[in-house]
Design a protein around this motif. Sequence first.
Motif, short mmCIF file in Angstrom:
data_model
loop_
_atom_site.label_atom_id
_atom_site.label_comp_id
_atom_site.label_asym_id
_atom_site.label_seq_id
_atom_site.Cartn_x
_atom_site.Cartn_y
_atom_site.Cartn_z
N ARG A 68 0.84 -1.19 0.00
CA ARG A 68 0.00 0.00 0.00
C ARG A 68 0.88 1.24 0.00
NH1 ARG A 68 -3.75 0.50 4.59
NH2 ARG A 68 -1.83 0.37 5.77
N VAL A 69 0.39 2.30 -0.64
CA VAL A 69 1.11 3.57 -0.71
C VAL A 69 0.13 4.69 -0.36
CG1 VAL A 69 2.34 5.17 -2.21
CG2 VAL A 69 2.68 2.73 -2.50
N PHE A 70 0.55 5.60 0.50
CA PHE A 70 -0.26 6.77 0.84
C PHE A 70 0.39 7.98 0.20
CE2 PHE A 70 -1.56 10.35 3.47
CZ PHE A 70 -2.93 10.14 3.55
N CYS A 71 -0.31 8.65 -0.68
CA CYS A 71 0.23 9.82 -1.36
C CYS A 71 -0.21 11.08 -0.63
CB CYS A 71 -0.24 9.87 -2.81
SG CYS A 71 0.39 8.48 -3.78
N LEU A 72 0.75 11.89 -0.29
CA LEU A 72 0.52 13.11 0.46
C LEU A 72 1.23 14.23 -0.28
CD1 LEU A 72 -0.61 14.09 3.21
CD2 LEU A 72 1.62 13.62 4.17
N SER A 73 0.51 15.31 -0.55
CA SER A 73 1.14 16.41 -1.28
C SER A 73 1.15 17.68 -0.44
CB SER A 73 0.41 16.68 -2.60
OG SER A 73 -0.84 17.28 -2.35
N TYR A 74 2.10 18.52 -0.73
CA TYR A 74 2.20 19.82 -0.06
C TYR A 74 0.92 20.61 -0.27
CZ TYR A 74 3.96 24.46 1.07
OH TYR A 74 4.12 25.71 1.61
N GLU A 75 0.42 20.59 -1.50
CA GLU A 75 -0.78 21.35 -1.83
C GLU A 75 -1.99 20.87 -1.04
OE1 GLU A 75 2.17 21.78 -4.99
OE2 GLU A 75 1.30 20.01 -4.08
N ALA A 76 -2.13 19.55 -0.92
CA ALA A 76 -3.26 19.00 -0.16
C ALA A 76 -3.15 19.38 1.31
CB ALA A 76 -3.33 17.49 -0.32
N MET A 77 -1.93 19.31 1.85
CA MET A 77 -1.75 19.69 3.26
C MET A 77 -2.00 21.18 3.47
SD MET A 77 1.37 17.39 4.74
CE MET A 77 2.60 18.13 3.70
N GLU A 78 -1.64 21.97 2.47
CA GLU A 78 -1.86 23.41 2.56
C GLU A 78 -3.36 23.72 2.61
OE1 GLU A 78 0.87 26.84 0.58
OE2 GLU A 78 -0.23 25.57 -0.79
N MET A 79 -4.15 22.96 1.88
CA MET A 79 -5.60 23.19 1.84
C MET A 79 -6.31 22.63 3.07
SD MET A 79 -6.69 22.77 -2.16
CE MET A 79 -6.35 21.05 -2.22
N ASP A 80 -5.88 21.45 3.55
CA ASP A 80 -6.57 20.81 4.67
C ASP A 80 -5.61 19.90 5.43
OD1 ASP A 80 -8.42 19.75 6.44
OD2 ASP A 80 -9.38 18.47 4.94
N LEU A 81 -4.74 20.51 6.22
CA LEU A 81 -3.73 19.75 6.95
C LEU A 81 -4.37 18.73 7.89
CD1 LEU A 81 -0.78 19.22 7.62
CD2 LEU A 81 -0.90 21.07 9.30
N ALA A 82 -5.36 19.15 8.65
CA ALA A 82 -6.00 18.24 9.59
C ALA A 82 -6.65 17.05 8.87
CB ALA A 82 -7.03 18.98 10.43
#
Length: 101
Positions: A54-68
């Motif tokens: 399994r791989v979890f993809c996390l992007s800077y942009e997604a965290m910027e929009m909704d970190l929690a």
Amino acid sequence: SMKLEGSENCIGMLPSQIDVEPRSFLGKIWESEMKRSIVSEKAAQLSAKYGDGRVFCLSYEAMEMDLAGEMRDLGVFLGSPVDEESLEKLKENASSATYKR
């Protein structure tokens, strides 16, 4: 590098239109997408070889929009959900923090 906010004096001096050679522009987009694809493929290969596949993809942009929200999803992915109180604390701390790319 510096992020432009839109109120700088130099903004008015910029041209209203920028001409870009389409082949070059599309080439840069293709290059960027290939890098993203290669990284994802390599991550999947390593996960299959050393983990559960399994791989979890996390992007800077997604965290910027909704970190929690991203941290909530990451906790679920890891099998250790993050409680709402911790997510609220994260939101409070993140709102005053400055992150660099």
